[in-house]
Motif scaffolding. Sequence first.
Motif, PDB file in Angstrom:
ATOM      1  N   LEU A 159      19.553  42.623 107.430  1.00 45.49           N
ATOM      2  CA  LEU A 159      19.009  43.677 106.577  1.00 45.49           C
ATOM      3  C   LEU A 159      17.917  43.124 105.676  1.00 45.49           C
ATOM      4  CD1 LEU A 159      19.137  46.611 105.685  1.00 45.49           C
ATOM      5  CD2 LEU A 159      20.887  45.971 104.046  1.00 45.49           C
ATOM      6  N   ARG A 160      18.168  41.960 105.118  1.00 44.87           N
ATOM      7  CA  ARG A 160      17.160  41.350 104.240  1.00 44.87           C
ATOM      8  C   ARG A 160      15.895  41.013 105.024  1.00 44.87           C
ATOM      9  NH1 ARG A 160      18.116  37.863  99.291  1.00 44.87           N
ATOM     10  NH2 ARG A 160      16.021  37.192  98.797  1.00 44.87           N
ATOM     11  N   TYR A 161      16.066  40.487 106.223  1.00 42.51           N
ATOM     12  CA  TYR A 161      14.929  40.150 107.072  1.00 42.51           C
ATOM     13  C   TYR A 161      14.108  41.396 107.388  1.00 42.51           C
ATOM     14  CZ  TYR A 161      12.310  38.769 111.226  1.00 42.51           C
ATOM     15  OH  TYR A 161      11.310  38.542 112.132  1.00 42.51           O
ATOM     16  N   LEU A 162      14.795  42.470 107.753  1.00 43.23           N
ATOM     17  CA  LEU A 162      14.112  43.723 108.060  1.00 43.23           C
ATOM     18  C   LEU A 162      13.373  44.256 106.841  1.00 43.23           C
ATOM     19  CD1 LEU A 162      13.530  46.054 110.002  1.00 43.23           C
ATOM     20  CD2 LEU A 162      15.690  47.068 109.297  1.00 43.23           C
ATOM     21  N   ALA A 163      14.025  44.210 105.676  1.00 41.50           N
ATOM     22  CA  ALA A 163      13.390  44.687 104.444  1.00 41.50           C
ATOM     23  C   ALA A 163      12.143  43.864 104.135  1.00 41.50           C
ATOM     24  CB  ALA A 163      14.375  44.614 103.288  1.00 41.50           C
ATOM     25  N   GLU A 164      12.225  42.544 104.266  1.00 42.25           N
ATOM     26  CA  GLU A 164      11.072  41.677 104.009  1.00 42.25           C
ATOM     27  C   GLU A 164       9.915  41.996 104.964  1.00 42.25           C
ATOM     28  OE1 GLU A 164      10.565  39.507 101.579  1.00 42.25           O
ATOM     29  OE2 GLU A 164      12.552  39.793 100.712  1.00 42.25           O
ATOM     30  N   ARG A 165      10.237  42.238 106.211  1.00 44.91           N
ATOM     31  CA  ARG A 165       9.184  42.575 107.194  1.00 44.91           C
ATOM     32  C   ARG A 165       8.517  43.899 106.842  1.00 44.91           C
ATOM     33  NH1 ARG A 165      10.402  42.277 113.232  1.00 44.91           N
ATOM     34  NH2 ARG A 165       8.241  42.896 113.164  1.00 44.91           N
ATOM     35  N   LEU A 166       9.327  44.902 106.492  1.00 47.61           N
ATOM     36  CA  LEU A 166       8.766  46.207 106.148  1.00 47.61           C
ATOM     37  C   LEU A 166       7.911  46.138 104.884  1.00 47.61           C
ATOM     38  CD1 LEU A 166      11.810  48.520 106.944  1.00 47.61           C
ATOM     39  CD2 LEU A 166       9.656  48.339 108.220  1.00 47.61           C
ATOM     40  N   ILE A 167       8.375  45.383 103.897  1.00 46.92           N
ATOM     41  CA  ILE A 167       7.589  45.213 102.671  1.00 46.92           C
ATOM     42  C   ILE A 167       6.288  44.476 102.972  1.00 46.92           C
ATOM     43  CG2 ILE A 167       7.535  44.037 100.433  1.00 46.92           C
ATOM     44  CD1 ILE A 167      10.580  44.689 100.238  1.00 46.92           C
ATOM     45  N   ARG A 210       4.635  44.367 105.773  1.00 50.39           N
ATOM     46  CA  ARG A 210       3.745  45.269 106.512  1.00 50.39           C
ATOM     47  C   ARG A 210       3.093  46.280 105.562  1.00 50.39           C
ATOM     48  NH1 ARG A 210       6.491  48.441 111.070  1.00 50.39           N
ATOM     49  NH2 ARG A 210       6.727  46.360 111.877  1.00 50.39           N
ATOM     50  N   ALA A 211       3.900  46.848 104.655  1.00 52.56           N
ATOM     51  CA  ALA A 211       3.370  47.830 103.700  1.00 52.56           C
ATOM     52  C   ALA A 211       2.322  47.181 102.792  1.00 52.56           C
ATOM     53  CB  ALA A 211       4.504  48.426 102.877  1.00 52.56           C
ATOM     54  N   GLU A 212       2.563  45.943 102.364  1.00 48.48           N
ATOM     55  CA  GLU A 212       1.588  45.232 101.533  1.00 48.48           C
ATOM     56  C   GLU A 212       0.298  44.992 102.309  1.00 48.48           C
ATOM     57  OE1 GLU A 212       3.785  41.715 100.400  1.00 48.48           O
ATOM     58  OE2 GLU A 212       4.094  42.510  98.380  1.00 48.48           O
ATOM     59  N   ALA A 213       0.426  44.547 103.555  1.00 50.57           N
ATOM     60  CA  ALA A 213      -0.748  44.255 104.379  1.00 50.57           C
ATOM     61  C   ALA A 213      -1.591  45.503 104.630  1.00 50.57           C
ATOM     62  CB  ALA A 213      -0.312  43.636 105.710  1.00 50.57           C
ATOM     63  N   GLU A 214      -0.932  46.632 104.762  1.00 54.19           N
ATOM     64  CA  GLU A 214      -1.653  47.885 105.019  1.00 54.19           C
ATOM     65  C   GLU A 214      -2.124  48.567 103.740  1.00 54.19           C
ATOM     66  OE1 GLU A 214       0.991  50.183 107.452  1.00 54.19           O
ATOM     67  OE2 GLU A 214       0.836  48.793 109.140  1.00 54.19           O
ATOM     68  N   GLY A 215      -1.778  47.976 102.583  1.00 51.13           N
ATOM     69  CA  GLY A 215      -2.223  48.533 101.302  1.00 51.13           C
ATOM     70  C   GLY A 215      -1.409  49.710 100.812  1.00 51.13           C
ATOM     71  N   LEU A 252       0.554  52.468  93.050  1.00 50.26           N
ATOM     72  CA  LEU A 252       1.796  53.188  92.810  1.00 50.26           C
ATOM     73  C   LEU A 252       2.110  53.221  91.319  1.00 50.26           C
ATOM     74  CD1 LEU A 252       3.983  51.702  95.683  1.00 50.26           C
ATOM     75  CD2 LEU A 252       2.861  53.926  95.627  1.00 50.26           C
ATOM     76  N   LYS A 253       2.829  54.233  90.913  1.00 45.07           N
ATOM     77  CA  LYS A 253       3.248  54.342  89.520  1.00 45.07           C
ATOM     78  C   LYS A 253       4.055  53.090  89.153  1.00 45.07           C
ATOM     79  CE  LYS A 253       6.152  57.053  86.468  1.00 45.07           C
ATOM     80  NZ  LYS A 253       7.174  58.080  86.392  1.00 45.07           N
ATOM     81  N   GLY A 254       3.722  52.484  88.025  1.00 45.82           N
ATOM     82  CA  GLY A 254       4.443  51.301  87.564  1.00 45.82           C
ATOM     83  C   GLY A 254       3.929  50.000  88.149  1.00 45.82           C
ATOM     84  N   GLU A 255       2.859  50.053  88.918  1.00 49.52           N
ATOM     85  CA  GLU A 255       2.331  48.824  89.526  1.00 49.52           C
ATOM     86  C   GLU A 255       1.978  47.807  88.445  1.00 49.52           C
ATOM     87  OE1 GLU A 255      -1.108  47.386  92.669  1.00 49.52           O
ATOM     88  OE2 GLU A 255      -1.188  49.395  91.857  1.00 49.52           O
ATOM     89  N   GLY A 256       2.398  46.566  88.660  1.00 52.27           N
ATOM     90  CA  GLY A 256       2.111  45.496  87.725  1.00 52.27           C
ATOM     91  C   GLY A 256       3.086  45.416  86.558  1.00 52.27           C
ATOM     92  N   GLN A 257       4.041  46.318  86.502  1.00 53.19           N
ATOM     93  CA  GLN A 257       5.036  46.306  85.425  1.00 53.19           C
ATOM     94  C   GLN A 257       6.344  45.753  85.963  1.00 53.19           C
ATOM     95  OE1 GLN A 257       5.327  50.303  84.010  1.00 53.19           O
ATOM     96  NE2 GLN A 257       3.177  50.420  83.410  1.00 53.19           N
TER      97      GLN A 257
END
Length: 109
Positions: A4-12, A14-19, A24-29
Amino acid sequence: MGTLRYLAERLIGRAEAEGDLRGLKGEGQPLPQPEGGAFVDPVEAAGFRIMAREGALPPEVILAQQANALRAELKDESDPEARKALMRRLADIEMRRAMRMEGRRRGRF
C-alpha cells in the motif's frame, strides 16, 4: 516497504510529475495535526476523515468533540462546584477516549 505504501508513493510521484499537486489549497503549509496526536495510524486517520465527511464518526472522535466542548465550558465557568463537576465529566470522557484508542491500537475495536 508495504504494498500500500509503495502504491501510494508511486501515485504521489506521478501526480507531482504531472503537476497535479501544484496550486492546491494549503500548498507550502504544514499539514494539520490529526486529532489524537502522533499515535493515530495514518490509514485510520484517512478512514476517520472519510467517515466524518459522510457523517459517520467513530466513538473516539465523538468523545474528542465532547471533551473539547467541556473544555470550552470549563474556561467560562467561575463557580468552583460547577468547575469540579465539569472536570469530573472531562476526566471521564478523556479516560473513555484513551481506552478506545488503546483498544484500537491493540486491535480490539
